[in-house]
Design a protein around this motif. Sequence first.
Motif, PDB file in Angstrom:
ATOM      1  N   UNK A  12      71.437  32.439 -37.928  1.00 26.60           N
ATOM      2  CA  UNK A  12      70.628  33.603 -38.306  1.00 26.60           C
ATOM      3  C   UNK A  12      69.146  33.242 -38.292  1.00 26.60           C
ATOM      4  N   UNK A  13      68.806  32.101 -38.884  1.00 26.44           N
ATOM      5  CA  UNK A  13      67.410  31.661 -38.902  1.00 26.44           C
ATOM      6  C   UNK A  13      66.878  31.457 -37.487  1.00 26.44           C
ATOM      7  N   UNK A  14      67.673  30.836 -36.640  1.00 26.70           N
ATOM      8  CA  UNK A  14      67.244  30.579 -35.259  1.00 26.70           C
ATOM      9  C   UNK A  14      67.047  31.879 -34.493  1.00 26.70           C
ATOM     10  N   UNK A  15      67.932  32.848 -34.722  1.00 24.60           N
ATOM     11  CA  UNK A  15      67.827  34.136 -34.036  1.00 24.60           C
ATOM     12  C   UNK A  15      66.554  34.867 -34.423  1.00 24.60           C
ATOM     13  N   UNK A  16      66.283  34.934 -35.727  1.00 23.08           N
ATOM     14  CA  UNK A  16      65.082  35.624 -36.197  1.00 23.08           C
ATOM     15  C   UNK A  16      63.829  34.885 -35.724  1.00 23.08           C
ATOM     16  N   UNK A  17      63.844  33.564 -35.799  1.00 20.38           N
ATOM     17  CA  UNK A  17      62.691  32.766 -35.382  1.00 20.38           C
ATOM     18  C   UNK A  17      62.414  32.973 -33.892  1.00 20.38           C
ATOM     19  N   UNK A  18      63.453  32.933 -33.071  1.00 18.76           N
ATOM     20  CA  UNK A  18      63.266  33.106 -31.634  1.00 18.76           C
ATOM     21  C   UNK A  18      62.732  34.499 -31.302  1.00 18.76           C
ATOM     22  N   UNK A  19      63.259  35.510 -31.986  1.00 13.40           N
ATOM     23  CA  UNK A  19      62.809  36.881 -31.732  1.00 13.40           C
ATOM     24  C   UNK A  19      61.333  37.037 -32.084  1.00 13.40           C
ATOM     25  N   UNK A  20      60.930  36.510 -33.227  1.00 12.90           N
ATOM     26  CA  UNK A  20      59.549  36.681 -33.671  1.00 12.90           C
ATOM     27  C   UNK A  20      58.588  35.797 -32.879  1.00 12.90           C
ATOM     28  N   UNK A  21      59.046  34.612 -32.452  1.00 16.43           N
ATOM     29  CA  UNK A  21      58.202  33.753 -31.625  1.00 16.43           C
ATOM     30  C   UNK A  21      57.886  34.431 -30.297  1.00 16.43           C
ATOM     31  N   UNK A  22      58.895  35.001 -29.699  1.00 17.65           N
ATOM     32  CA  UNK A  22      58.717  35.688 -28.408  1.00 17.65           C
ATOM     33  C   UNK A  22      57.822  36.911 -28.545  1.00 17.65           C
ATOM     34  N   UNK A  23      57.836  37.534 -29.727  1.00 13.19           N
ATOM     35  CA  UNK A  23      57.094  38.783 -29.916  1.00 13.19           C
ATOM     36  C   UNK A  23      55.606  38.588 -30.124  1.00 13.19           C
ATOM     37  N   UNK A  49      68.263  45.755 -34.701  1.00  8.63           N
ATOM     38  CA  UNK A  49      69.358  45.578 -33.733  1.00  8.63           C
ATOM     39  C   UNK A  49      70.139  44.298 -34.014  1.00  8.63           C
ATOM     40  N   UNK A  50      69.473  43.290 -34.569  1.00  6.24           N
ATOM     41  CA  UNK A  50      70.175  42.036 -34.893  1.00  6.24           C
ATOM     42  C   UNK A  50      70.882  42.106 -36.247  1.00  6.24           C
ATOM     43  N   UNK A  51      70.624  43.185 -37.001  1.00  2.68           N
ATOM     44  CA  UNK A  51      71.282  43.363 -38.292  1.00  2.68           C
ATOM     45  C   UNK A  51      70.473  42.920 -39.487  1.00  2.68           C
TER      46      UNK A  51
END
Length: 321
Positions: A12-23, A49-51
């Motif tokens: 979960x942490x990796x998903x949120x981090x990757x999404x925000x880094x890319x943004x 969308x990721x929940x």
Amino acid sequence: MDFLLSDVHDDLASTVDALLTKADIPARARAWSHGDHRPVMEVIAALADTGVNGLLIDESCGGASAGAIEMTVAMEQIGRHALPGPIVETVAVLPVLFHTAGVTGERVSALAEGALATCAIPPTAPLAPLAEASYLVRDGVLSTATAGDRVATVDPTRILAELSPGEVLADAVAVDDAVDIGTLATAAQLLGMAGAMLTLAADYAQARNQFGRSIGSFQAVKHHLADVAIAVEMARPLVYAAALGIDGLVPEGTDVRRDVAAAKVAAGDAAYLASRRALQVLGAIGYTTEHDLSLYLTKTRALLTAWGTPADLRRRILESL
């Protein structure tokens, strides 16, 4: 007892981090401070969308039926990237408040789908960050609300407002759980911000040369950054212990409200120390609006008093001992 986060939490942490880094959140935060909310709302929609937005919302309303631990994991990453907006109110406070008050239906599902909303719960949170949908709890009465006088903060992305009550949704509403989850979510944000400022300062110390070598090789700079690293690592277990308490995963008789207060105090102290030491390492460039550190400096100052001032939280701890 295993105090480590599980693989699910790490993912979960990796998903949120990757999404925000890319943004590229710093660029979107600057747009938000100038009144353009569209770039940030695109990120909010992606998080939904990721929940993430529905972590504390029941599955029957489109949420994930997760707990405070999962929310804390996500909020730490959100803090690490300094995402603006009423995130604490949307992701943490209102889902718990609606559940406590028995509010269901479209108001709840809208949060899970990516709508931003805000709330005020005096006296702990007398003002609310601006959002399209606003709610107010006063004397146990939960109602819709309209924003009145606006109050600027040191953080240009955080404008607060006084709320006036509208349609009554519920009465005799207990607010302690909602306040505690707001305090915890803010602590998690501050923890993430402290870690981010430590990284910014450490990277700069390695890249900046003086007298023929990087300033990170100087003992004084090392000590500054080591102090921050210690403060962050001492605050983290307090934050996650408070999340365990809210989820009911602690021994009977544990004073969870005290643990939540301690978590916010420790995380706030760590973030404040990180902001001061990072500014010392970077020098004047760190204070300029062009440098990303300025986003963290102002947000740290603004969040220190959000959902419980340090004085009030320390008083709660003292009274419990």
